[in-house]
Design a protein around this motif. Sequence first.
Motif, short mmCIF file in Angstrom:
data_model
loop_
_atom_site.label_atom_id
_atom_site.label_comp_id
_atom_site.label_asym_id
_atom_site.label_seq_id
_atom_site.Cartn_x
_atom_site.Cartn_y
_atom_site.Cartn_z
N MET A 176 -4.75 4.72 -4.29
CA MET A 176 -4.65 5.34 -3.27
C MET A 176 -4.06 6.77 -3.28
N THR A 177 -4.94 7.61 -2.91
CA THR A 177 -4.50 8.91 -3.04
C THR A 177 -4.72 9.74 -1.61
N LEU A 178 -4.29 11.04 -1.74
CA LEU A 178 -4.22 11.67 -0.39
C LEU A 178 -5.65 11.88 0.28
N ARG A 179 -6.62 11.83 -0.60
CA ARG A 179 -8.11 11.72 -0.11
C ARG A 179 -8.22 10.38 0.66
N SER A 180 -7.68 9.25 0.77
CA SER A 180 -7.61 8.41 1.49
C SER A 180 -7.43 8.42 2.96
N VAL A 181 -6.70 9.62 3.17
CA VAL A 181 -6.13 9.91 4.70
C VAL A 181 -7.33 10.32 5.37
N ARG A 182 -8.25 11.21 4.87
CA ARG A 182 -9.45 11.46 5.40
C ARG A 182 -10.26 10.21 6.00
N LEU A 184 1.27 9.19 9.12
CA LEU A 184 1.86 7.87 8.70
C LEU A 184 1.50 7.51 7.20
N VAL A 185 0.08 7.57 7.21
CA VAL A 185 -0.60 7.24 5.94
C VAL A 185 -0.40 8.01 4.90
N HIS A 196 5.25 8.88 -0.59
CA HIS A 196 6.59 8.47 -0.94
C HIS A 196 6.61 7.06 -1.04
N ALA A 197 5.60 6.37 -0.94
CA ALA A 197 5.94 4.85 -1.08
C ALA A 197 4.68 4.02 -1.93
N ARG A 198 4.14 4.76 -2.62
CA ARG A 198 2.98 4.43 -3.62
C ARG A 198 3.61 3.41 -4.65
N ALA A 199 3.19 2.22 -4.96
CA ALA A 199 3.73 1.37 -6.04
C ALA A 199 2.59 0.69 -6.51
N VAL A 200 2.50 0.47 -7.96
CA VAL A 200 1.30 -0.08 -8.38
C VAL A 200 1.25 -1.55 -8.31
N GLY A 201 0.25 -1.99 -7.84
CA GLY A 201 -0.01 -3.51 -7.58
C GLY A 201 0.06 -3.90 -6.10
N HIS A 202 0.73 -2.77 -5.26
CA HIS A 202 0.76 -3.08 -3.85
C HIS A 202 -0.02 -2.12 -3.23
N LEU A 229 -0.77 2.34 22.92
CA LEU A 229 -1.33 1.97 21.73
C LEU A 229 -0.07 1.95 20.73
N VAL A 230 -0.43 1.04 19.68
CA VAL A 230 0.70 1.25 18.68
C VAL A 230 -0.04 1.30 17.42
N VAL A 231 0.35 2.10 16.48
CA VAL A 231 -0.13 2.20 15.15
C VAL A 231 1.02 1.96 14.16
N ASP A 232 0.71 1.17 13.23
CA ASP A 232 1.61 0.50 12.25
C ASP A 232 1.00 0.97 10.83
N VAL A 233 1.76 1.28 10.09
CA VAL A 233 1.60 1.80 8.65
C VAL A 233 2.63 0.83 7.78
N SER A 234 2.08 -0.21 6.87
CA SER A 234 3.02 -0.98 6.16
C SER A 234 2.86 -0.43 4.53
N ASP A 235 4.01 -0.26 3.95
CA ASP A 235 4.02 -0.11 2.53
C ASP A 235 5.13 -0.89 1.80
N PRO A 236 5.24 -0.75 0.47
CA PRO A 236 5.86 -1.61 -0.26
C PRO A 236 7.52 -1.10 -0.39
N LEU A 237 7.78 0.13 0.04
CA LEU A 237 9.24 0.51 0.21
C LEU A 237 9.94 0.05 1.15
N ARG A 238 11.30 -0.22 1.05
CA ARG A 238 12.20 -0.49 2.08
C ARG A 238 13.07 0.33 2.64
N VAL A 239 12.64 1.61 2.57
CA VAL A 239 13.50 2.74 3.19
C VAL A 239 12.74 3.84 4.07
N PHE A 240 13.10 4.17 4.96
CA PHE A 240 12.40 4.86 5.87
C PHE A 240 12.64 6.49 5.54
N PRO A 241 11.44 7.36 5.28
CA PRO A 241 11.93 8.65 5.24
C PRO A 241 12.65 9.69 6.15
N GLU A 242 13.39 10.29 6.00
CA GLU A 242 14.13 11.06 6.75
C GLU A 242 13.37 12.24 7.09
#
Length: 140
Positions: A1-7, A36-37, A43-49, A63-76
């Motif tokens: 996953m890279t920032l190019r994926s945001v496009r 969000l992506v 901030h939440a990239r993890a190998v294998g996730h 509308l609901v927009v959900d983005v799930s990632d492997p970290l368990r903390v919310f960025p401030e």
Amino acid sequence: MTLRSVRLVRLHVRRRLTMWQWAGDIDDAVLVASELVANAVRHARAVGHELWLRLAELEHDGLVVDVSDPLRVFPEADVEPDGEGGRGLLVVRHLTAELDWFLRADVGKTVRARFAPNPHPHPHARGGAAGGPVTPPLPS
């Protein structure tokens, strides 16, 4: 996953909401999803996730927009007066009715942004819920 994926996220969300004939502000929804992506990629990239994006249409063009990632903390959203970071979440909070997050049972968290329903829906607008993943996991 890279920032190019945001496009790709921006293209996909615009296409999906256009196909649904969503009557809300598609540009705002695209911006929120891409912010969000981008945060998850930075901030939440993890190998294998994987990162997940889910869109769900609510009644009266909500509308609901959900983005799930492997970290368990919310960025401030700490914005430094002369800094570059933290503004994305402020924009998301401004554009949406609600910004929240919750821990997932298996791993990580989901950040949820909700657009308020239109208080005066068009009489022929389609309502109801459409949910589930609309994209496969974003590639690592």
